[in-house]
Design a protein around this motif. Structure first.
Motif, mmCIF file in Angstrom:
data_model
loop_
_atom_site.group_PDB
_atom_site.id
_atom_site.type_symbol
_atom_site.label_atom_id
_atom_site.label_comp_id
_atom_site.label_asym_id
_atom_site.label_seq_id
_atom_site.Cartn_x
_atom_site.Cartn_y
_atom_site.Cartn_z
ATOM 1 N N GLU B 62 0.838 -1.199 0.000
ATOM 2 C CA GLU B 62 0.000 0.000 0.000
ATOM 3 C C GLU B 62 0.871 1.247 0.000
ATOM 4 O OE1 GLU B 62 -3.693 0.056 2.034
ATOM 5 O OE2 GLU B 62 -3.383 2.061 2.806
ATOM 6 N N MET B 63 0.490 2.187 -0.846
ATOM 7 C CA MET B 63 1.192 3.465 -0.912
ATOM 8 C C MET B 63 0.190 4.557 -0.572
ATOM 9 S SD MET B 63 3.352 2.969 -4.364
ATOM 10 C CE MET B 63 2.465 1.538 -4.888
ATOM 11 N N CYS B 64 0.609 5.490 0.245
ATOM 12 C CA CYS B 64 -0.299 6.544 0.650
ATOM 13 C C CYS B 64 0.145 7.866 0.036
ATOM 14 C CB CYS B 64 -0.327 6.646 2.170
ATOM 15 S SG CYS B 64 -1.598 7.745 2.740
ATOM 16 N N PHE B 65 -0.710 8.447 -0.767
ATOM 17 C CA PHE B 65 -0.411 9.702 -1.447
ATOM 18 C C PHE B 65 -1.274 10.817 -0.864
ATOM 19 C CE2 PHE B 65 0.707 6.497 -4.534
ATOM 20 C CZ PHE B 65 1.817 7.019 -5.178
ATOM 21 N N GLU B 135 4.774 4.250 2.503
ATOM 22 C CA GLU B 135 4.294 3.005 1.908
ATOM 23 C C GLU B 135 4.636 1.855 2.845
ATOM 24 O OE1 GLU B 135 6.344 1.912 -1.703
ATOM 25 O OE2 GLU B 135 8.093 3.080 -1.139
ATOM 26 N N TYR B 136 3.886 0.783 2.752
ATOM 27 C CA TYR B 136 4.157 -0.377 3.599
ATOM 28 C C TYR B 136 3.590 -1.620 2.933
ATOM 29 C CZ TYR B 136 -0.681 0.426 5.093
ATOM 30 O OH TYR B 136 -2.033 0.628 5.113
ATOM 31 N N ILE B 137 3.993 -2.747 3.489
ATOM 32 C CA ILE B 137 3.453 -4.015 3.014
ATOM 33 C C ILE B 137 2.634 -4.605 4.142
ATOM 34 C CG2 ILE B 137 4.104 -6.390 2.434
ATOM 35 C CD1 ILE B 137 6.463 -5.133 0.889
ATOM 36 N N THR B 138 1.478 -5.101 3.821
ATOM 37 C CA THR B 138 0.640 -5.698 4.852
ATOM 38 C C THR B 138 0.285 -7.125 4.443
ATOM 39 O OG1 THR B 138 -1.518 -5.577 5.923
ATOM 40 C CG2 THR B 138 -1.306 -4.409 3.855
#
Lengths: 373, 220
Positions: B62-65, B135-138
């Motif tokens: 997931e990337m947060c913009f 951004e992170y991986i879940t």
């Protein structure tokens, strides 16, 4: 899904749009085509507000052939102005250029602070350049440069670091130390927070997805006149329109420039038995013909004909046949070479986005045309 | 045949006005330590609908913009893609400001739009003027109970060392903490506040293993 060619039908002076569509309908029906409902392709264009920097445009299109999808094309700066426009603003949109001209400006003025803690209390002169004639230009450049702030050796993060730098600096008696503060009116001070070096969380900052933006090209590419804009496609589901509504304070649409092509849709070919595996000739056929009446706002702009050849997905394999078919009922207005957009993609698999590209090219031409095209 | 055809915007507006577009998310969040997560998974398997099959797993990036212009609150957009199913559409998600409400309101309510997109969405957003905030991986498990979605997931940092690899892989990602994030949510249309009670009732069944609550990000 097949290959689609879009053809503009030039209007003659003594006919109305409805008459042209009537005439073409008769010709298509005479060929043996069967009407199968209506179609509509519409396009709305949203442009970015000036404070977002160089102007961008998002073209949002819908095609009734793919009713669950929204097609968007993001036009990045540079395209509209062409490459050879160095003198006229170097590829910047004209609105941006206009915004950089002096507006209500005042000459910079100089004043001084008394340095009371120093012997003989010298005066420290300060030039206040806010609102001077080049202020807007400088502000614009500062925004571009914000991307590289923090990445070069001249960058000073804060006063503590500055003191440390000064301590290591050897000055000759004849040297002059000049300082420049960059302070904006209001709260828009440009700081390093735009750069990746000091993200608040320190860990998840910069990504592997950083693509060079047009400003990077501007800074690294040398000649700004050569910056070419590009069109970035995005296919999304129908809720994308709701997202565009959430962005109305950043991207604004102009109702008057909303363009649409709508009209009857015909199927042809397959000799009454439809195309592959179909049992309804009114639904399937080898050719799909759409006679579109183009309107912008409420104004009639012209006639656009779409022909799709469904059994094939490679343009080069079916272009000659499609051209013959088009010439058969449209006559000499069909050129012998494929549409410009398809020329570079003749051997690639055709997708619905390619149809959208062609519609956008034509819609842009209709928008630019002053009257009926 | 001759009747004219409505535009896509017309039909979207009709859908919006008849309240069939799911645009509100009712959400409760909590966390559980790695050592106890097995027990929670067991309980969820018993409580949830997909009881006969093993729980569905996911592995998302997931990337947060965010995008903002002067003096307006930023618009936050999240892009998510399944690392284990690269052929699936990417997901673009808008999440509005969470409303916590007072004590009588059982869950957080926030407006939400889930949009399936093509994989060009990252370049599209970047050129649109959005900044990548983080951004992170879940990775974790997903359960269903009626309309509710329950996820038990672990958050991982995205590796910074591999600038060239665009898929976020290339070395095992590092977990951010020693616990799993637990979320219970329903995405429903406007004004369907009754589902919030269901979410709260379900969350109470997971006590005392995990305490699901309205988390106020501003106070963290």
């Amino acid at each position: 899904m097949g290959v689609t060619v879009l053809q503009h039908y030039p209007m003659t002076e003594n006919k109305t749009g409805a008459q042209v569509v009537d005439l073409l309908t008769k010709r298509v029906v005479a060929l043996g085509a069967v009407q199968s409902g209506q179609f509509i392709v519409d396009c709305e264009t949203y442009t970015s507000v000036p404070s977002l920097g160089a102007q961008r445009a998002v073209h949002v299109l819908h095609n009734s052939e793919q009713p669950a999808s929204v097609f968007s094309l993001l036009e990045t700066p540079g395209t509209a102005q062409g490459a050879n426009n160095v003198g006229g603003g170097g590829g910047l949109p004209s609105e941006t250029c206009k915004g950089l001209l002096p507006q209500d400006s005042a000459p910079p003025w100089i004043y001084g602070f008394l340095k009371v803690h120093k012997p003989r209390t010298p005066l420290r002169p300060i030039v206040r350049a806010v609102n001077d004639p080049t202020y807007l230009l400088a502000e614009y450049l500062a925004r571009l440069l914000a991307l590289i702030v923090g990445h070069n050796k001249h960058y000073v993060q804060d006063s503590a670091e500055f003191v440390k730098t000064l301590a290591n600096l050897k000055l000759d008696p004849n040297d002059i130390l000049a300082s420049q503060n960059q302070i904006h009116n209001g709260n828009r001070k440009i700081t390093a927070s735009h750069s990746s070096s000091n993200k608040p969380d320190g860990s998840m900052g910069q990504s592997v997805y950083k693509k060079p933006t047009h400003t990077d090209l501007y800074l690294n590419g040398g000649n700004p006149g050569q910056t070419q804009g590009k069109l970035i496609p995005l296919v999304a589901d129908a809720l994308f329109d709701l997202l565009m509504m959430k962005m109305t304070n950043i991207y604004k649409s102009k109702i008057q420039t909303k363009v649409e092509a709508r009209g009857p849709r015909f199927v042809y070919g397959g000799h009454g038995m439809g195309g592959f595996g179909s049992n309804s000739p009114a639904v399937e056929g080898d050719f799909l013909v759409k006679l579109g009446t183009v309107t912008m706002g409420t104004n009639f702009k012209g006639v656009l004909i779409e022909v799709e050849y469904r059994p094939c997905v490679i343009p080069s394999a079916c272009w000659d046949m499609m051209r013959e078919f088009l010439q058969g009922f449209l006559g000499s207005c069909v050129s012998s070479s494929p549409p410009q957009y398809l020329q570079g993609r003749m051997n690639e698999v055709y997708t619905p986005m390619d149809t959208i590209h062609q519609y956008l090219e034509h819609f842009t031409a209709y928008r630019k045309a002053t009257g009926i095209r | 045949m001759a009747q004219s055809m409505g535009t896509a915007i017309d039909s979207l507006n009709a859908a919006y006005n008849s309240n069939i577009i799911p645009n509100q998310e009712y959400l409760l969040q909590g966390s559980i330590l790695d050592s106890a997560v097995e027990v929670l998974l067991h309980r969820l398997r018993g409580l949830c609908d997909n009881v006969d099959s093993s729980p569905e797993t996911f592995d998302d990036h997931e990337m947060c913009f965010s995008i903002r212009v002067m003096n307006t609150p930023p618009l936050v957009l999240r892009v998510r893609r399944a690392l284990d199913h690269p052929e699936m559409p990417w997901q673009l998600r808008y999440i509005g400001q969470p409303e916590l409400g007072d004590k009588s309101r059982p869950t957080i309510v926030r407006s939400s739009l889930d949009i399936g997109t093509s994989s060009t969405v990252v370049e599209f957003l970047t050129e649109l003027g959005c900044h990548l905030d983080f951004e992170y991986i879940t990775k974790g498990y997903m359960f269903r109970k009626g309309r509710m979605k329950i996820t038990v997931s672990k958050i991982f940092k995205v590796n910074q060392g591999n600038e060239g690899g665009s898929d976020g892989s290339g070395g095992p990602p590092k977990p951010l903490s020693q616990s799993y994030l637990v979320e219970v949510s329903v995405v429903a249309h406007n004004g369907l506040d009754a589902v919030a009670e269901d979410v709260r009732a379900f969350a109470d069944q997971l006590r005392p293993l995990v305490l699901l609550d309205k988390i106020d990000y501003k106070r963290l």
